[in-house]
Scaffold this active site. Structure first.
Site, PDB file in Angstrom:
ATOM      1  N   ASP A  82      -6.996  14.763   6.328  1.00 36.39           N
ATOM      2  CA  ASP A  82      -5.891  14.450   7.240  1.00 36.39           C
ATOM      3  C   ASP A  82      -5.747  12.935   7.307  1.00 36.39           C
ATOM      4  O   ASP A  82      -6.310  12.221   6.468  1.00 36.39           O
ATOM      5  CB  ASP A  82      -6.101  15.123   8.611  1.00 36.39           C
ATOM      6  CG  ASP A  82      -7.273  14.533   9.384  1.00 36.39           C
ATOM      7  OD1 ASP A  82      -7.861  13.513   8.920  1.00 36.39           O
ATOM      8  OD2 ASP A  82      -7.612  15.074  10.458  1.00 36.39           O
ATOM      9  N   ALA A  83      -5.010  12.452   8.305  1.00 35.75           N
ATOM     10  CA  ALA A  83      -4.690  11.024   8.314  1.00 35.75           C
ATOM     11  C   ALA A  83      -5.864  10.137   8.734  1.00 35.75           C
ATOM     12  O   ALA A  83      -5.793   8.912   8.603  1.00 35.75           O
ATOM     13  CB  ALA A  83      -3.500  10.781   9.243  1.00 35.75           C
ATOM     14  N   GLY A  84      -6.949  10.725   9.209  1.00 33.73           N
ATOM     15  CA  GLY A  84      -8.087   9.920   9.648  1.00 33.73           C
ATOM     16  C   GLY A  84      -9.068   9.648   8.512  1.00 33.73           C
ATOM     17  O   GLY A  84      -8.850  10.057   7.366  1.00 33.73           O
ATOM     18  N   HIS A 135     -17.735  14.744   1.000  1.00 37.05           N
ATOM     19  CA  HIS A 135     -18.353  13.559   1.612  1.00 37.05           C
ATOM     20  C   HIS A 135     -19.866  13.741   1.673  1.00 37.05           C
ATOM     21  O   HIS A 135     -20.339  14.818   2.067  1.00 37.05           O
ATOM     22  CB  HIS A 135     -17.784  13.345   3.019  1.00 37.05           C
ATOM     23  CG  HIS A 135     -18.343  12.143   3.693  1.00 37.05           C
ATOM     24  ND1 HIS A 135     -18.016  10.856   3.305  1.00 37.05           N
ATOM     25  CD2 HIS A 135     -19.238  12.016   4.696  1.00 37.05           C
ATOM     26  CE1 HIS A 135     -18.686   9.994   4.061  1.00 37.05           C
ATOM     27  NE2 HIS A 135     -19.435  10.677   4.913  1.00 37.05           N
ATOM     28  N   ARG A 177       0.822  -1.209   0.000  1.00 37.14           N
ATOM     29  CA  ARG A 177       0.000   0.000   0.000  1.00 37.14           C
ATOM     30  C   ARG A 177       0.867   1.275   0.000  1.00 37.14           C
ATOM     31  O   ARG A 177       0.555   2.259  -0.663  1.00 37.14           O
ATOM     32  CB  ARG A 177      -0.897  -0.051   1.245  1.00 37.14           C
ATOM     33  CG  ARG A 177      -1.871   1.059   1.363  1.00 37.14           C
ATOM     34  CD  ARG A 177      -3.147   0.752   0.632  1.00 37.14           C
ATOM     35  NE  ARG A 177      -4.066   1.865   0.729  1.00 37.14           N
ATOM     36  CZ  ARG A 177      -5.351   1.795   0.445  1.00 37.14           C
ATOM     37  NH1 ARG A 177      -5.878   0.675   0.014  1.00 37.14           N
ATOM     38  NH2 ARG A 177      -6.111   2.857   0.553  1.00 37.14           N
ATOM     39  N   ASP A 179     -12.198  10.748   7.051  1.00 34.80           N
ATOM     40  CA  ASP A 179     -13.154  11.858   6.986  1.00 34.80           C
ATOM     41  C   ASP A 179     -13.148  12.709   8.254  1.00 34.80           C
ATOM     42  O   ASP A 179     -14.197  13.172   8.720  1.00 34.80           O
ATOM     43  CB  ASP A 179     -14.578  11.318   6.719  1.00 34.80           C
ATOM     44  CG  ASP A 179     -14.664  10.554   5.404  1.00 34.80           C
ATOM     45  OD1 ASP A 179     -13.874  10.846   4.491  1.00 34.80           O
ATOM     46  OD2 ASP A 179     -15.525   9.666   5.295  1.00 34.80           O
ATOM     47  N   ASN A 219     -11.565  16.841   0.170  1.00 34.29           N
ATOM     48  CA  ASN A 219     -12.446  15.722  -0.139  1.00 34.29           C
ATOM     49  C   ASN A 219     -13.880  16.146   0.141  1.00 34.29           C
ATOM     50  O   ASN A 219     -14.139  16.938   1.041  1.00 34.29           O
ATOM     51  CB  ASN A 219     -12.091  14.518   0.743  1.00 34.29           C
ATOM     52  CG  ASN A 219     -12.841  13.254   0.360  1.00 34.29           C
ATOM     53  OD1 ASN A 219     -13.410  13.163  -0.731  1.00 34.29           O
ATOM     54  ND2 ASN A 219     -12.836  12.275   1.251  1.00 34.29           N
TER      55      ASN A 219
HETATM   56  C1  GAR Z   1     -20.073  11.814  -4.037  1.00 31.24           C
HETATM   57  O1  GAR Z   1     -21.312  11.876  -3.368  1.00 31.24           O
HETATM   58  C2  GAR Z   1     -18.937  11.806  -3.040  1.00 31.24           C
HETATM   59  O2  GAR Z   1     -19.164  12.585  -1.915  1.00 31.24           O
HETATM   60  C3  GAR Z   1     -18.890  10.364  -2.671  1.00 31.24           C
HETATM   61  O3  GAR Z   1     -19.016   9.707  -3.883  1.00 31.24           O
HETATM   62  C4  GAR Z   1     -19.869  10.467  -4.728  1.00 31.24           C
HETATM   63  C5  GAR Z   1     -19.192  10.614  -6.071  1.00 31.24           C
HETATM   64  O4  GAR Z   1     -20.090  10.862  -7.075  1.00 31.24           O
HETATM   65  N1  GAR Z   1     -17.677  10.076  -1.968  1.00 31.24           N
HETATM   66  C6  GAR Z   1     -17.631   9.340  -0.857  1.00 31.24           C
HETATM   67  O5  GAR Z   1     -18.592   8.769  -0.383  1.00 31.24           O
HETATM   68  C7  GAR Z   1     -16.262   9.252  -0.237  1.00 31.24           C
HETATM   69  N2  GAR Z   1     -16.370   8.792   1.120  1.00 31.24           N
HETATM   70  P1  GAR Z   1     -19.607  11.121  -8.581  1.00 31.24           P
HETATM   71  O6  GAR Z   1     -18.693   9.950  -8.973  1.00 31.24           O
HETATM   72  O7  GAR Z   1     -20.857  11.168  -9.394  1.00 31.24           O
HETATM   73  O8  GAR Z   1     -18.848  12.412  -8.564  1.00 31.24           O
END
Ligand code: GAR
Length: 201
Positions: free
Chosen positions: A142-144, A110, A66, A146, A108
């Site tokens: 960050d490292a966590g 979420h 990884r 979300d 990011n």
């Molecule tokens: C979004 O809702 C984003 O927040 C989520 O994936 C979707 C992407 O949609 N991400 C997560 O859940 C990350 N934890 P898209 O491919 O249509 O842009």
């Protein structure tokens, strides 16, 4: 000079598309210089190719461990000299090498109101809990999982007959607007991070 964005995707890429559309207007102040994915053939890569944006794929299983994938991902992004890296539906956690390089300029989005319902299944977990309002969160990674400093949030009402898909799709409409507007402001106006507090002047 417009700011340079590298966008990371794993899925359909509707969030990426919103950024591509916004960045087509010079007044947005940023251009998407590359799109990276952790898998080939996803919709996000096709959207980038259709827009004439360079793409790269960096798969975990092409690396011995990884940490090597994490270093390779950081190297691939760095080739494009981004001012900001945007995770837009990128379903992998970046590791220490990536954060050493891009910490503080890696955001990011979420699909839940963090710190509630982090992880892969934000809309599903929010529904299972029975919340009446969920939403979306833009944060500095960050490292966590979300856990980074929150930059912006938007609420979305849960309706009685929502399922995971309908709730997520309604969140995504709001999420795209939030991400495009906030990333644009961060790049045009700058931003400050003080502990957990992020401010855009
Ligand atoms: C979004 O809702 C984003 O927040 C989520 O994936 C979707 C992407 O949609 N991400 C997560 O859940 C990350 N934890 P898209 O491919 O249509 O842009």
């Amino acid at each position: 000079m417009p700011a340079r964005l590298v966008v990371l995707v794993s899925g359909t890429g509707s969030t990426l598309q919103a950024l591509l559309d916004a960045a087509a207007d010079p007044s947005y102040g940023a251009v998407v210089v590359a799109v990276g994915a952790d898998r080939g053939g996803c919709g996000g890569l096709r959207r980038a190719e259709a827009a004439g944006v360079p793409t790269f794929v960096c798969r975990v299983h092409d690396h011995d461990e990884r940490a090597a994938w994490d270093r390779a991902l950081a190297d691939r992004c760095a080739e494009f000299r981004p001012d900001l890296v945007v995770s837009a539906g990128f379903m992998k956690l970046a590791g220490p090498a990536f954060l050493d390089r891009f910490g503080g300029r890696f955001v990011n989005s979420h699909p839940a109101l963090l710190p509630a319902f982090p992880g892969m299944y934000g809309p599903r977990d929010a529904l299972s809990h029975g919340v009446k309002v969920s939403g979306c969160t833009l944060f500095l990674v960050d490292a966590g999982v979300d856990t980074g400093p929150i930059i912006a949030q938007r609420p979305v009402d849960v309706i009685d007959d929502d399922d995971e898909h309908s709730l997520h799709e309604r969140i995504k409409v709001v999420e795209r607007e939030m991400l495009v507007a906030t990333v644009g402001r961060m790049l045009r106006e700058g931003y400050r991070v003080s502990g957990r507090k992020v401010t855009i002047p």
